[in-house]
Motif scaffolding. Structure first.
Motif, mmCIF file in Angstrom:
data_model
loop_
_atom_site.group_PDB
_atom_site.id
_atom_site.type_symbol
_atom_site.label_atom_id
_atom_site.label_comp_id
_atom_site.label_asym_id
_atom_site.label_seq_id
_atom_site.Cartn_x
_atom_site.Cartn_y
_atom_site.Cartn_z
ATOM 1 N N GLN A 66 -39.675 46.483 -24.968
ATOM 2 C CA GLN A 66 -38.351 46.183 -25.511
ATOM 3 C C GLN A 66 -37.725 45.002 -24.769
ATOM 4 O O GLN A 66 -37.182 44.081 -25.384
ATOM 5 C CB GLN A 66 -37.442 47.422 -25.397
ATOM 6 C CG GLN A 66 -36.020 47.211 -25.844
ATOM 7 C CD GLN A 66 -35.871 47.081 -27.345
ATOM 8 O OE1 GLN A 66 -36.751 47.470 -28.112
ATOM 9 N NE2 GLN A 66 -34.763 46.531 -27.784
ATOM 10 N N GLU A 116 -36.721 41.075 -25.936
ATOM 11 C CA GLU A 116 -35.449 40.372 -25.689
ATOM 12 C C GLU A 116 -35.698 38.995 -25.067
ATOM 13 O O GLU A 116 -35.018 38.019 -25.397
ATOM 14 C CB GLU A 116 -34.543 41.199 -24.772
ATOM 15 C CG GLU A 116 -34.063 42.498 -25.378
ATOM 16 C CD GLU A 116 -33.060 42.308 -26.503
ATOM 17 O OE1 GLU A 116 -32.371 41.274 -26.540
ATOM 18 O OE2 GLU A 116 -32.971 43.217 -27.348
ATOM 19 N N LYS A 136 -36.962 36.777 -27.847
ATOM 20 C CA LYS A 136 -35.828 36.444 -28.720
ATOM 21 C C LYS A 136 -34.969 35.349 -28.093
ATOM 22 O O LYS A 136 -34.556 34.404 -28.767
ATOM 23 C CB LYS A 136 -35.002 37.709 -28.990
ATOM 24 C CG LYS A 136 -33.901 37.523 -30.010
ATOM 25 C CD LYS A 136 -33.349 38.868 -30.459
ATOM 26 C CE LYS A 136 -32.199 39.276 -29.590
ATOM 27 N NZ LYS A 136 -31.528 40.501 -30.070
ATOM 28 N N HIS A 137 -34.718 35.456 -26.795
ATOM 29 C CA HIS A 137 -33.942 34.428 -26.086
ATOM 30 C C HIS A 137 -34.665 33.073 -26.143
ATOM 31 O O HIS A 137 -34.053 32.043 -26.428
ATOM 32 C CB HIS A 137 -33.702 34.852 -24.641
ATOM 33 C CG HIS A 137 -32.984 33.834 -23.823
ATOM 34 N ND1 HIS A 137 -31.627 33.636 -23.918
ATOM 35 C CD2 HIS A 137 -33.437 32.929 -22.916
ATOM 36 C CE1 HIS A 137 -31.272 32.661 -23.104
ATOM 37 N NE2 HIS A 137 -32.361 32.221 -22.482
#
Length: 190
Positions: A126, A130, A133-134
């Motif tokens: 998870q 992130e 995604k960043h």
């Protein structure tokens, strides 16, 4: 540990600050060299050493408990075919570490009960999502970035494969540095 699954953890991701020096001392990913780097080497006398990249912390929301750490830097993949050499723009995940209390923590009951290990999804997955995604956001809104790269320890190779990173292809030249010579170069195309 009060958390049974990763989905139970309310967390935040922020830039690490020099003032986090005391809070990060209780963090341990279980790798002594990496722990020493995170707890000591990135902290100068009065400020963070950012020569290797920007440092981020993952904290349990509403607390100063740091449960994850990662560092991002500008980089590139050298694409070489015979006399043709081109630099492919990339962001490098220089460090990715999750506190050992939260490693191998299934994200939810479905992951824990999955018979096929390829169907397991952990809290660390998870957090890696992130990070990706960043990186994708930076690549779409701030600068042209086509790839994310990482130099993986042999023990973490499967983790990165599960998170859709691939081993370098034959035309990709790896960095030459004593620090990463034993690591496996991997990439993800954005």
């Amino acid at each position: 540990m009060p958390y049974k699954f990763g989905e139970d953890i309310d967390y935040s991701i922020d830039l690490l600050k020099f003032s986090d020096k005391d809070d990060i001392q209780s963090f341990s990913c279980g790798n002594e060299k990496l722990d020493f780097y995170i707890k000591s080497e990135i902290f100068g006398e009065t400020e963070l050493d950012l020569s290797d990249g920007l440092h981020f912390k993952v904290c349990i929301s509403g607390t100063n408990k740091i449960i994850g750490f990662f560092s991002l830097a500008n980089s590139g993949i050298i694409h070489q075919l015979d006399n043709y050499i081109h630099l492919l723009p990339a962001i490098k995940i220089d460090v990715f570490a999750i506190d050992k209390e939260f490693q191998k923590m299934h994200f939810n009951i479905e992951s824990k009960e999955a018979k096929n290990p390829d169907d397991h999804y952990y809290f660390s997955d998870q957090i890696m999502g992130e990070v990706v995604k960043h990186c994708r956001n930076v690549g779409e809104t701030q600068t042209l970035v086509d790839y994310i790269l990482v130099y993986a320890d042999k023990k973490a190779h499967r983790f990165y494969q599960r998170n859709l990173f691939a081993d370098y292809q034959s035309f990709m030249q790896r960095e030459q540095s004593q620090e990463i010579n034993a690591l496996i170069p991997m990439y993800m195309q954005l």
